[in-house]
Design an enzyme around this catalytic site. Structure first.
Site, PDB file in Angstrom:
ATOM      1  N   SER A  12      42.289  39.826  38.219  1.00 12.64           N
ATOM      2  CA  SER A  12      41.911  39.577  39.611  1.00 12.64           C
ATOM      3  C   SER A  12      42.712  38.386  40.128  1.00 12.64           C
ATOM      4  CB  SER A  12      40.421  39.264  39.725  1.00 12.64           C
ATOM      5  OG  SER A  12      40.181  38.761  41.035  1.00 12.64           O
ATOM      6  N   HIS A  37      43.893  43.555  40.449  1.00 13.50           N
ATOM      7  CA  HIS A  37      42.616  43.756  41.128  1.00 13.50           C
ATOM      8  C   HIS A  37      42.562  42.795  42.324  1.00 13.50           C
ATOM      9  CE1 HIS A  37      38.302  44.853  41.180  1.00 13.50           C
ATOM     10  NE2 HIS A  37      38.064  43.577  41.463  1.00 13.50           N
ATOM     11  N   ASP A  39      40.359  41.339  45.362  1.00 10.63           N
ATOM     12  CA  ASP A  39      38.967  41.138  45.784  1.00 10.63           C
ATOM     13  C   ASP A  39      38.906  40.731  47.250  1.00 10.63           C
ATOM     14  OD1 ASP A  39      37.296  41.577  43.449  1.00 10.63           O
ATOM     15  OD2 ASP A  39      38.370  39.887  42.558  1.00 10.63           O
ATOM     16  N   MET A  41      36.611  39.869  50.513  1.00  4.16           N
ATOM     17  CA  MET A  41      35.257  39.388  50.833  1.00  4.16           C
ATOM     18  C   MET A  41      35.149  39.076  52.325  1.00  4.16           C
ATOM     19  SD  MET A  41      34.775  36.752  47.695  1.00  4.16           S
ATOM     20  CE  MET A  41      35.202  37.215  46.016  1.00  4.16           C
ATOM     21  N   HIS A  70      39.086  46.069  45.782  1.00  4.83           N
ATOM     22  CA  HIS A  70      37.615  46.029  45.717  1.00  4.83           C
ATOM     23  C   HIS A  70      37.095  45.418  47.016  1.00  4.83           C
ATOM     24  CE1 HIS A  70      34.011  43.820  43.595  1.00  4.83           C
ATOM     25  NE2 HIS A  70      33.597  44.696  44.489  1.00  4.83           N
ATOM     26  N   MET A  72      34.371  44.035  49.224  1.00  2.00           N
ATOM     27  CA  MET A  72      33.020  43.464  49.290  1.00  2.00           C
ATOM     28  C   MET A  72      32.724  43.198  50.759  1.00  2.00           C
ATOM     29  SD  MET A  72      33.387  40.990  46.002  1.00  2.00           S
ATOM     30  CE  MET A  72      35.146  41.212  45.862  1.00  2.00           C
ATOM     31  N   MET A 141      29.495  45.654  38.624  1.00  2.45           N
ATOM     32  CA  MET A 141      29.570  44.190  38.678  1.00  2.45           C
ATOM     33  C   MET A 141      28.702  43.604  37.561  1.00  2.45           C
ATOM     34  SD  MET A 141      31.648  43.697  41.109  1.00  2.45           S
ATOM     35  CE  MET A 141      31.638  41.930  40.840  1.00  2.45           C
ATOM     36  N   GLY A 146      31.178  37.538  44.759  1.00  2.00           N
ATOM     37  CA  GLY A 146      31.428  36.463  45.717  1.00  2.00           C
ATOM     38  C   GLY A 146      32.297  35.359  45.143  1.00  2.00           C
ATOM     39  N   PHE A 147      32.175  35.132  43.848  1.00  4.85           N
ATOM     40  CA  PHE A 147      32.900  34.017  43.249  1.00  4.85           C
ATOM     41  C   PHE A 147      33.382  34.373  41.852  1.00  4.85           C
ATOM     42  CE2 PHE A 147      29.870  32.398  46.287  1.00  4.85           C
ATOM     43  CZ  PHE A 147      30.658  31.539  47.048  1.00  4.85           C
ATOM     44  N   GLY A 148      34.566  33.879  41.522  1.00  5.63           N
ATOM     45  CA  GLY A 148      35.038  33.986  40.151  1.00  5.63           C
ATOM     46  C   GLY A 148      34.367  32.934  39.286  1.00  5.63           C
ATOM     47  N   GLY A 149      34.584  33.045  37.984  1.00  2.00           N
ATOM     48  CA  GLY A 149      34.148  32.000  37.065  1.00  2.00           C
ATOM     49  C   GLY A 149      32.665  31.968  36.742  1.00  2.00           C
ATOM     50  N   ASP A 179      33.512  44.164  36.129  1.00  2.00           N
ATOM     51  CA  ASP A 179      34.062  43.061  36.912  1.00  2.00           C
ATOM     52  C   ASP A 179      33.104  41.874  36.892  1.00  2.00           C
ATOM     53  OD1 ASP A 179      35.322  41.461  38.764  1.00  2.00           O
ATOM     54  OD2 ASP A 179      35.235  42.919  40.403  1.00  2.00           O
ATOM     55  N   GLY A 180      33.570  40.757  36.306  1.00  2.00           N
ATOM     56  CA  GLY A 180      32.795  39.523  36.358  1.00  2.00           C
ATOM     57  C   GLY A 180      32.467  38.975  34.976  1.00  2.00           C
ATOM     58  N   GLY A 181      33.027  37.811  34.676  1.00  2.00           N
ATOM     59  CA  GLY A 181      32.704  37.155  33.410  1.00  2.00           C
ATOM     60  C   GLY A 181      33.270  37.845  32.188  1.00  2.00           C
ATOM     61  N   GLY A 201      39.495  37.580  35.966  1.00  2.00           N
ATOM     62  CA  GLY A 201      40.143  36.564  36.790  1.00  2.00           C
ATOM     63  C   GLY A 201      40.389  35.321  35.960  1.00  2.00           C
TER      64      GLY A 201
HETATM   65  C1  DX5 Z   1      33.710  38.540  42.065  1.00  2.00           C
HETATM   66  C2  DX5 Z   1      34.988  39.333  41.975  1.00  2.00           C
HETATM   67  C3  DX5 Z   1      35.618  39.338  40.616  1.00  2.00           C
HETATM   68  C4  DX5 Z   1      35.989  37.998  40.121  1.00  2.00           C
HETATM   69  C5  DX5 Z   1      36.126  38.052  38.623  1.00  2.00           C
HETATM   70  O1  DX5 Z   1      33.205  38.643  43.329  1.00  2.00           O
HETATM   71  O2  DX5 Z   1      34.762  40.675  42.319  1.00  2.00           O
HETATM   72  O3  DX5 Z   1      36.733  40.210  40.560  1.00  2.00           O
HETATM   73  O4  DX5 Z   1      37.161  37.537  40.681  1.00  2.00           O
HETATM   74  O5  DX5 Z   1      36.392  36.768  38.223  1.00  2.00           O
HETATM   75  P1  DX5 Z   1      36.023  36.213  36.794  1.00  2.00           P
HETATM   76  O6  DX5 Z   1      36.812  37.026  35.809  1.00  2.00           O
HETATM   77  O7  DX5 Z   1      36.452  34.787  36.873  1.00  2.00           O
HETATM   78  O8  DX5 Z   1      34.558  36.407  36.595  1.00  2.00           O
HETATM   79 ZN    ZN Z   2      36.341  42.533  41.999  1.00  2.00          ZN
END
Ligand code: DX5
Ligand code: ZN
Length: 219
Positions: A12, A37, A39, A41, A70, A72, A141, A146-149, A179-181, A201
């Site tokens: 991502s 990927h 993202d 938003m 993706h 959102m 998900m 909404g947020f990475g990390g 997707d996520g973590g 990401g």
């Molecule tokens: C969250 C995004 C993800 C995110 C993943 O809203 O859809 O794609 O960037 O990031 P990590 O891998 O840091 O969880």
């Molecule tokens: Zn995503």
């Protein structure tokens, strides 16, 4: 159950360098990966803003990567043409907002673009079942978008198994994307349950040894 598809890692670019997205695309290409990927938003469906079709369009001539977009957004159906025009090769749309999901999937497909549905961590699998035959991919998900990390939600693991079971029972062949973590520890939990497409990401762009991460995830 093993997936019918080879495992792919889709970094991502949200975790990339937003002042130099070209360099982030190159990081992915240099790692011999095939997907990026993207993202998107809207600050309403999710409490954050990222970038839009103009940015994707500007990235398109620089890259041969497969653009996995993706959305959102609360009103994704109003923006499909913009993302098609920008060069999206796959568009995934959430099932939670109130808009014509089936018609939007059909429209994306009619334009020669791959399509699929996305479910938030707390959205029941059943909410997507009626759309599965139209999907090239199902995106689950494992964080609240909404947020990475953020930390991986282990309570989503049974839902991965459910979509893997349905894929077999219904004779479908959608990809199953997470997707996520996703990181070295959580990726195998997903692939063991039938996931074949892993978005990462933070674990990709902030990895001390991205090559080791890729190898362990896609081995
Ligand atoms: C969250 C995004 C993800 C995110 C993943 O809203 O859809 O794609 O960037 O990031 P990590 O891998 O840091 O969880
Ligand atoms: Zn995503």
């Amino acid at each position: 159950m093993p997936s019918p598809h080879p495992t792919l890692l889709a970094p991502s670019i949200l975790a990339g360098d937003h002042a130099n997205l070209r360099s982030s695309l190159k990081t992915i290409e240099d790692a011999a990966l095939e997907w990026v990927h993207l993202d998107i938003m809207d600050g309403h469906f999710v409490p954050n803003l990222s970038f839009g079709p103009q940015t994707i369009k500007a990235m398109r001539p620089d890259s041969t990567l497969f653009f996995d977009v993706h959305l959102m957004l609360d009103n994704p159906h109003l923006y499909i043409d913009a993302f098609l025009d920008a060069g999206a090769q796959q568009i995934t749309i959430h099932v939670e907002p109130d808009y014509p999901v089936a018609d939007t999937l059909a429209y994306i497909k009619s334009k020669g673009c791959k399509c699929g549905v996305v479910l938030n961590p707390d959205t029941p699998a059943e909410d997507a079942k009626e759309f599965l035959s139209a999907c090239d991919i199902v995106l689950l998900m494992t964080v609240q978008p909404g947020f990475g990390g953020q930390s991986f939600r282990h309570d989503v693991l049974p839902k991965i198994e459910q979509f893997d079971r349905w894929r077999k029972e219904l004779g479908l062949d959608y990809r199953l994307e997470i997707d996520g973590g996703v990181d070295l520890e959580t990726a195998p939990l997903c692939t063991q349950r039938g996931a074949d497409t892993l978005v990462a990401g933070t674990a990709f762009f902030k990895a001390t040894d991205p090559a080791a991460f890729i190898q362990s995830v896609t081995a």
